[in-house]
Design a protein around this motif. Structure first.
Motif, short mmCIF file in Angstrom:
data_model
loop_
_atom_site.label_atom_id
_atom_site.label_comp_id
_atom_site.label_asym_id
_atom_site.label_seq_id
_atom_site.Cartn_x
_atom_site.Cartn_y
_atom_site.Cartn_z
N HIS A 102 0.86 -1.18 0.00
CA HIS A 102 0.00 0.00 0.00
C HIS A 102 0.89 1.23 0.00
O HIS A 102 1.74 1.37 0.88
N ILE A 103 0.73 2.08 -1.00
CA ILE A 103 1.60 3.25 -1.12
C ILE A 103 0.83 4.49 -0.71
O ILE A 103 -0.19 4.81 -1.33
N PHE A 104 1.28 5.17 0.33
CA PHE A 104 0.64 6.44 0.68
C PHE A 104 1.64 7.57 0.92
O PHE A 104 1.33 8.71 0.67
N GLU A 105 2.87 7.28 1.37
CA GLU A 105 3.83 8.36 1.59
C GLU A 105 4.20 9.01 0.26
O GLU A 105 4.46 8.32 -0.73
N PRO A 106 4.25 10.37 0.24
CA PRO A 106 4.60 11.08 -1.01
C PRO A 106 5.89 10.59 -1.65
O PRO A 106 5.95 10.42 -2.87
N CYS A 107 6.92 10.30 -0.85
CA CYS A 107 8.20 9.90 -1.46
C CYS A 107 8.07 8.57 -2.20
O CYS A 107 8.67 8.38 -3.26
N TYR A 108 7.24 7.67 -1.68
CA TYR A 108 7.08 6.38 -2.36
C TYR A 108 6.13 6.47 -3.56
O TYR A 108 6.25 5.71 -4.51
N ARG A 109 5.20 7.44 -3.51
CA ARG A 109 4.37 7.67 -4.71
C ARG A 109 5.27 8.06 -5.86
O ARG A 109 5.13 7.56 -6.99
N LEU A 110 6.21 8.97 -5.57
CA LEU A 110 7.15 9.42 -6.60
C LEU A 110 8.01 8.26 -7.09
O LEU A 110 8.20 8.06 -8.29
N MET A 111 8.50 7.47 -6.15
CA MET A 111 9.37 6.34 -6.48
C MET A 111 8.66 5.35 -7.41
O MET A 111 9.21 4.94 -8.44
N ILE A 112 7.45 4.98 -7.06
CA ILE A 112 6.70 3.99 -7.87
C ILE A 112 6.38 4.57 -9.24
O ILE A 112 6.51 3.89 -10.26
N ARG A 113 6.01 5.85 -9.29
CA ARG A 113 5.71 6.48 -10.57
C ARG A 113 6.94 6.45 -11.48
O ARG A 113 6.84 6.16 -12.67
N ARG A 114 8.10 6.74 -10.89
CA ARG A 114 9.33 6.73 -11.68
C ARG A 114 9.66 5.33 -12.20
O ARG A 114 10.10 5.17 -13.33
N CYS A 115 9.43 4.31 -11.36
CA CYS A 115 9.68 2.92 -11.80
C CYS A 115 8.82 2.59 -13.02
O CYS A 115 9.26 1.87 -13.92
N MET A 116 7.60 3.12 -13.05
CA MET A 116 6.71 2.85 -14.16
C MET A 116 7.12 3.67 -15.39
O MET A 116 7.13 3.16 -16.50
#
Ligand SMILES: [Zn+2]
Ligand SMILES: [Zn+2]
Length: 281
Positions: A102-116
């Motif tokens: 489950h992704i909710f922290e802003p830094c991990y939202r950015l990280m996952i978006r970049r991976c995609m």
């Protein structure tokens, strides 16, 4: 910097797509007028500002070429799976074992978006460490699917790929990164291999009996979370991570993170099998 991939919000304000997304990670509102943008977030569709793009292309072609070059360099840097690899500090992940997040922290939202965006769809998973921030060993996870919600949260369906050792810890835009070295099992031959096959068969049977001795409710919970126990491999050395069933058993066994961690670091299948045997008996 020059606008890059400009988009216009329903409230009529224009931003670079990536800059807007990063603002929305923190607050689902227009950074200028504070109008709510949850609907945009849910659909992940933004209105491209074609006119501005054309104007930039026509009147600022050199700047645009330069800006595009910077963007491509950033993407290349973000795609590197050896240096500055994004690290999610959360849970124990093993090769071949599914890992829902489950992704909710802003830094991990950015990280996952970049991976995609980069198309690698991969990041490292490590458990936390009180001194270093995160552990020295981890597992690369590959994203199989991401589901975004209107409030910006998302659920990531990932699966373990390869193990790694952390060479250097660092950070990027609020999340951890690391220079890493991949870990593979060392193969054995001859008599050692014959002995390994016997050990492999016997620990597999032991694990199988253990799992089937569990209460039905617990068994069902395990099956729905991790899927069925993988079958025995004809050649346990065929995969550089060793047999999938070992990782499945390690994920399912009631072990603390600290006790699970050494298994990630082992390069010997024999040691891993003996370790599992010790936990089972
Ligand atoms: Zn911008
Ligand atoms: Zn606005």
């Amino acid at each position: 910097r020059l606008f890059y991939e400009p988009v216009t919000t329903p409230c009529g304000h224009t931003f670079c797509l990536k800059c807007l997304e990063r603002c929305l990670d923190h607050n689902p509102k227009c950074p200028l007028c504070k109008e709510g943008l949850s609907e945009c977030l849910a659909m992940r569709k933004y209105c491209k500002t074609v006119l501005m793009e054309e104007l930039i292309a026509r009147y600022l072609p050199e700047e645009l070429t330069e800006r595009r070059k910077i963007y491509e360099e950033e993407i290349a840097e973000l795609s590197n799976l050896n240096k500055n690899v994004p690290i999610f500090v959360c849970t124990m992940a093993y090769p071949t074992v599914p890992c829902p997040l489950h992704i909710f922290e802003p830094c991990y939202r950015l990280m996952i978006r970049r991976c995609m965006e980069t198309g690698t769809k991969q990041f490292g998973m490590c458990i936390s460490d009180p001194v270093k921030g995160f552990a020295d060993y981890g597992c690369i996870l590959e994203i199989r699917n991401v589901e975004f919600f209107a409030d910006g949260r998302s659920v990531v369906d990932s699966i373990g790929k390869r193990r790694f050792k952390v060479i250097q810890h660092s950070q990027r835009d609020g999340y951890n990164t690391a220079d890493i070295e991949y870990i593979e099992d060392q193969k054995v031959q001859g008599q050692e291999y014959a002995a390994l096959l016997v050990l492999h068969d016997s620990v597999y049977d032991q694990a199988y009996v253990w799992f089937n001795s569990l209460k039905q409710a617990l068994k069902s919970r395990i099956l729905s979370h991790f899927g069925p126990m993988p079958a025995k491999d004809p050649d346990p050395q065929a995969n550089p991570n060793g047999p999938a069933w070992c990782w499945w058993v390690l994920a399912v066994l009631p072990l603390e993170n600290r006790a699970q961690l050494p298994f990630l670091a082992m390069k010997s299948l024999k040691d891993r099998l003996n370790g599992i045997r010790r936990v089972l008996t």
